[in-house]
Motif scaffolding. Structure first.
Motif, short mmCIF file in Angstrom:
data_model
loop_
_atom_site.label_atom_id
_atom_site.label_comp_id
_atom_site.label_asym_id
_atom_site.label_seq_id
_atom_site.Cartn_x
_atom_site.Cartn_y
_atom_site.Cartn_z
N ARG A 180 -7.15 13.88 10.93
CA ARG A 180 -7.45 12.68 10.16
C ARG A 180 -8.38 12.98 8.99
NH1 ARG A 180 -5.95 8.22 13.46
NH2 ARG A 180 -5.40 8.96 15.54
N ILE A 181 -9.26 13.92 9.17
CA ILE A 181 -10.26 14.19 8.14
C ILE A 181 -9.78 15.23 7.14
CG2 ILE A 181 -12.57 15.11 7.76
CD1 ILE A 181 -13.41 13.96 10.39
N LYS A 182 -8.89 16.08 7.58
CA LYS A 182 -8.46 17.21 6.74
C LYS A 182 -8.02 16.80 5.34
CE LYS A 182 -6.13 21.55 7.72
NZ LYS A 182 -5.29 22.28 8.68
N PRO A 183 -7.21 15.71 5.19
CA PRO A 183 -6.76 15.37 3.84
C PRO A 183 -7.89 15.04 2.87
CG PRO A 183 -5.48 14.19 5.48
CD PRO A 183 -6.62 14.85 6.20
N TYR A 184 -9.05 14.68 3.41
CA TYR A 184 -10.15 14.26 2.56
C TYR A 184 -11.09 15.41 2.20
CZ TYR A 184 -8.59 9.67 3.76
OH TYR A 184 -7.83 8.56 3.93
N LEU A 185 -10.77 16.56 2.77
CA LEU A 185 -11.67 17.68 2.51
C LEU A 185 -11.14 18.59 1.41
CD1 LEU A 185 -12.77 18.58 6.11
CD2 LEU A 185 -13.90 17.17 4.42
#
Lengths: 197, 273
Positions: free
Chosen positions: A186-191
């Motif tokens: 879930r967080i990967k795309p925002y990093l």
């Protein structure tokens, strides 16, 4: 508690618990002062709403005051309080209808960045990142969220988490591993590319 | 040991839960395995990310006020407590504009009860333990209370018979106490506690109102209010401690009740924003 030797902390907790049992409300206020923020943070991580977290925190402390006579091991005050908070959160989560904040893995992300684009180099402002994490937490099922919150966000030991949740340590490890994997998705795309921070 | 077996241990290592002997083996593997080493670095980065997670919450004074109010209301088990809470909620949350009114009524009643009882007990305003009881007694029409707290240094006894022979004579037991049958200390203390409880209940009511509309407040204004409330809470704590230590000290009680009153004023102002 950081900066406090365990022996000192438990001795102080034991003293406070004994005083509360004798009706000393000031002692309970000291317990409240020590644990209100961690418990509120925990409840907020579990339910995602500030006002609700405050309401549940209130309920947790009232229950703690009522039932402090049942605390057998005064050195486990923190575990006991978190256990109460966990029960309060669970009761709420199991009665409420799942809201729109739950995000399935294939859904579009709920939190949108202000300018609708990733910031340069994938770096996120803390506030937006916190929103992303909060949204991702909401997408975990209850058991995984509980273990992830207690371990990663609140840094309890496996033993403490087992005491709080009543689960075995092997189950906790499994849930935690799966929770990490889901959070990463879930967080990967925002990093950004390469997940650079 | 294959990477599949090491990977779970990497998480335990990051969590600080790995035993020493396993750590040694893991470190050696990480030094040799690029994939596991990459996973380890990724976990560390994520850990750092989560450490920066900021929650949009704060522990407000209303939280303790609510806990305290519920503890004091809860006297007969959860079933009765829930019912009483429901009735109180319906009585005091008739509308956002009415609950401050009810809160003020509670305050007025509390202050009136305190003043009446303390006057009956002959506790002069402005008297503090161990200090100028003479000065206070001289200028104060209210009778000096018979000293009942042992160990106090004040000597109001010479003054008391001049001002209130009735009360003074009841002290040594020469007559059966007609005016006041109970000792002064518990009665005044009880009155102060009752007033305090009413303040706490009123604060809890107003705090709920304030919390409902907190998001509508200008952040700068809200921060100022919170700062003021924190300062008042500190005063309340200190004066409460003084009252507990010196239950016969009306000055400490008045300061404490004044601090509660000030808190109510601030909450009313916040509710009206």
């Amino acid at each position: 508690m950081p900066g406090v030797h365990p022996g000192t902390a438990t001795k102080t907790s034991g003293d406070l618990v004994a005083r509360v049992r004798n009706g000393d409300q000031d002692a309970f206020r000291l317990i409240f002062d020590r644990y209100s923020r961690p418990l509120m943070s925990f409840l907020y991580d579990m339910v995602g709403k500030r006002d609700l977290a405050e309401e549940l925190a209130q309920e947790a402390f009232v229950r703690a005051y009522k039932n402090i006579g049942g605390l057998r091991d005064e050195t486990k005050l923190s575990t006991w309080l978190f256990g109460i908070a966990k029960n309060v959160a669970r009761e709420h989560l199991r009665t409420r209808v799942r809201d729109d904040r739950k995000v399935d893995l294939d859904d579009d992300p709920v939190i949108e960045l202000k300018d609708k684009a990733l910031p340069p180099e994938g770096q996120l402002l803390n506030k937006e990142l916190s929103g992303v994490i909060q949204s991702a937490l909401a997408g975990l099922d209850e058991d995984k969220r509980l273990v992830f919150v207690l371990k990663v966000l609140h840094q309890h030991s496996y033993e403490e988490i087992a005491g709080i949740t009543g689960s075995s340590i092997p189950k906790l490890k499994t849930d935690l591993h799966r929770a990490r994997a889901e959070m990463r998705k879930r967080i990967k795309p925002y990093l950004g590319v390469g997940n650079e921070l | 040991m294959s990477c599949e077996k090491w990977l779970p241990l990497i998480e335990e290592f990051v969590d600080g839960e790995l035993d020493d002997s396993s750590i040694k083996g893991l470190r050696a593997h990480l030094a040799a395995c690029g994939e596991c080493s990459s996973e380890y670095r990724q976990l560390l980065k994520e850990q750092e990310l989560y450490q920066n997670y900021m929650r949009d919450i704060e522990v407000t004074p209303a939280l303790w006020a609510g806990v305290q109010a519920r503890i004091q209301q809860n006297g007969a088990g959860p079933g009765l407590f829930v019912r009483i809470r429901g009735r109180l909620a319906s009585a005091f949350t008739a509308g956002p504009r009415l609950s401050p009114v009810y809160a003020m009524l509670l305050v007025i009643v509390a202050v009136a009860v305190t003043v009446i009882i303390m006057r009956r007990q002959g506790t002069p305003s402005g008297t503090s333990v161990g200090t100028t009881n003479h000065a206070t007694a001289e200028g104060n029409p209210t009778p000096v209370p018979p000293p009942t707290t042992p160990g106090l240094k004040e000597s109001p006894r010479p003054e008391a018979p001049r001002h209130e022979p009735t009360i003074a004579q009841s002290l040594p037991g020469s007559r059966p106490p007609r005016v006041i049958a109970k000792p002064v200390q518990p009665t005044a203390e009880q009155a102060v506690r009752e007033a305090e409880q009413k303040y706490v209940a009123a604060i809890a009511i107003l705090s709920r109102d304030v919390n409902k509309h907190r998001s509508e407040l200008d952040p700068a204004v809200a921060a100022k209010f919170e700062s003021t409330l924190a300062s008042i809470d500190f005063t309340i704590r200190e004066t409460r401690r003084a009252v507990r230590e010196h239950p016969n000290d009306p000055v400490a009680a008045q300061y404490m009740l004044a601090a509660y009153s000030e808190k109510l004023d601030v909450l009313r102002e916040m509710a009206g924003q």
